[in-house]
Design a protein around this motif. Structure first.
Motif, PDB file in Angstrom:
ATOM      1  N   HIS A  66       2.064   8.069   4.084  1.00 61.15           N
ATOM      2  CA  HIS A  66       1.127   7.714   3.025  1.00 61.15           C
ATOM      3  C   HIS A  66       0.182   8.874   2.706  1.00 61.15           C
ATOM      4  O   HIS A  66      -0.418   9.433   3.632  1.00 61.15           O
ATOM      5  N   THR A  78       0.829  -1.199   0.000  1.00 65.01           N
ATOM      6  CA  THR A  78       0.000   0.000   0.000  1.00 65.01           C
ATOM      7  C   THR A  78       0.869   1.257   0.000  1.00 65.01           C
ATOM      8  O   THR A  78       1.717   1.434   0.859  1.00 65.01           O
ATOM      9  N   LYS A  79       0.614   2.119  -0.984  1.00 62.88           N
ATOM     10  CA  LYS A  79       1.331   3.395  -1.040  1.00 62.88           C
ATOM     11  C   LYS A  79       0.433   4.580  -0.745  1.00 62.88           C
ATOM     12  O   LYS A  79       0.906   5.683  -0.495  1.00 62.88           O
ATOM     13  N   GLY A  80      -0.888   4.362  -0.801  1.00 63.49           N
ATOM     14  CA  GLY A  80      -1.834   5.425  -0.489  1.00 63.49           C
ATOM     15  C   GLY A  80      -3.146   4.836  -0.012  1.00 63.49           C
ATOM     16  O   GLY A  80      -3.469   3.683  -0.298  1.00 63.49           O
ATOM     17  N   TYR A  81      -3.897   5.630   0.740  1.00 63.08           N
ATOM     18  CA  TYR A  81      -5.160   5.164   1.312  1.00 63.08           C
ATOM     19  C   TYR A  81      -6.341   6.018   0.871  1.00 63.08           C
ATOM     20  O   TYR A  81      -6.216   7.244   0.699  1.00 63.08           O
TER      21      TYR A  81
END
Length: 236
Positions: free
Chosen positions: A124, A2-5
């Motif tokens: 993030h 995961t690099k962004g939410y």
């Protein structure tokens, strides 16, 4: 990885996975409003449909004001249907008790959510994707969440509502990352998890008390959590 939410708001950040209908009903129970759950459900659906079809909620409304409007619509319906016939002083007392109780709980829950988001924010980028009434930015400022998201995608603004997966596509575009590197966190299996999967994202289902007893295939989301802090576990 995961690099962004992408986070949902209502039911995720403000009630710890509990459906808002259930959240409200439990407050009615605590304050012994003399109506059945079925009667309350009618009132809840009436209020939500009224708000969805009429521009009652103004862009300047805080969440406190929004909650006040919802409760008024519900209580008015219960009285109009003859389900409850309180004296005026009793009505005012119960209304204030419900409002103070619910708002206090939301403030505490959002404070916990904010701590988690602050930790995630360090490494993030985050975007909020929400079905809301056009006042989500005011609500975010109210709870000191407004500086935590790189972008906000609100259904009333973009003209797309969950479960339409395209609203999550807009969130992915706002992050500027491949969908496969974006994780969506939401409480609704139908409105968050399934469309986010269709958009190509990873998903974390915040499983709380639902509006119905329907069961879901828990192998579909990549992770199932019961506290928002568990989102951080996937990073460790």
């Amino acid at each position: 990885m995961t690099k962004g939410y992408i986070f949902d708001y209502g039911g995720t950040l403000d009630t710890a996975g509990c459906h808002w209908g259930k959240k409200l009903w439990h407050a009615y129970e605590r304050h012994e409003v003399p109506v059945s759950e079925q009667q309350f459900r009618e009132a809840y659906v009436h209020a939500e449909r009224t708000l969805g079809s009429n521009p009652i909620i103004q862009p300047t409304y805080t969440f406190h004001k929004l909650l006040e409007v919802k409760l008024r619509l519900e209580l008015e319906y219960l009285m109009e249907q003859g389900y409850w016939d309180p004296r005026e002083d009793v009505l005012k007392m119960v209304f204030k008790e419900l409002l103070d109780d619910l708002y206090g709980e939301v403030c505490a829950t959002v404070a916990h959510s904010r701590e988690v988001l602050l930790r995630l924010r360090k490494d993030h980028p985050m975007v909020l994707v929400s079905n809301f009434y056009g006042n989500i930015n005011v609500v975010l400022r109210e709870f000191e969440l407004d500086t935590l998201f790189d972008s906000v995608v609100e259904s009333a603004v973009v003209g797309i509502r969950k479960p339409d997966y395209r609203i999550f596509k807009l969130g992915v575009e706002a992050l500027g990352l491949p969908a496969s590197e974006v994780t969506v966190v939401g409480d609704s299996f139908y409105k968050d998890i399934l469309p986010a999967k269709k958009a190509g994202c990873r998903t974390i289902w915040f499983k709380g008390e639902g509006w119905t007893d329907e069961t879901y295939d828990e192998s579909i989301p990549d992770q199932v959590i019961t506290d928002l802090s568990q989102v951080i576990n996937e990073l460790t």
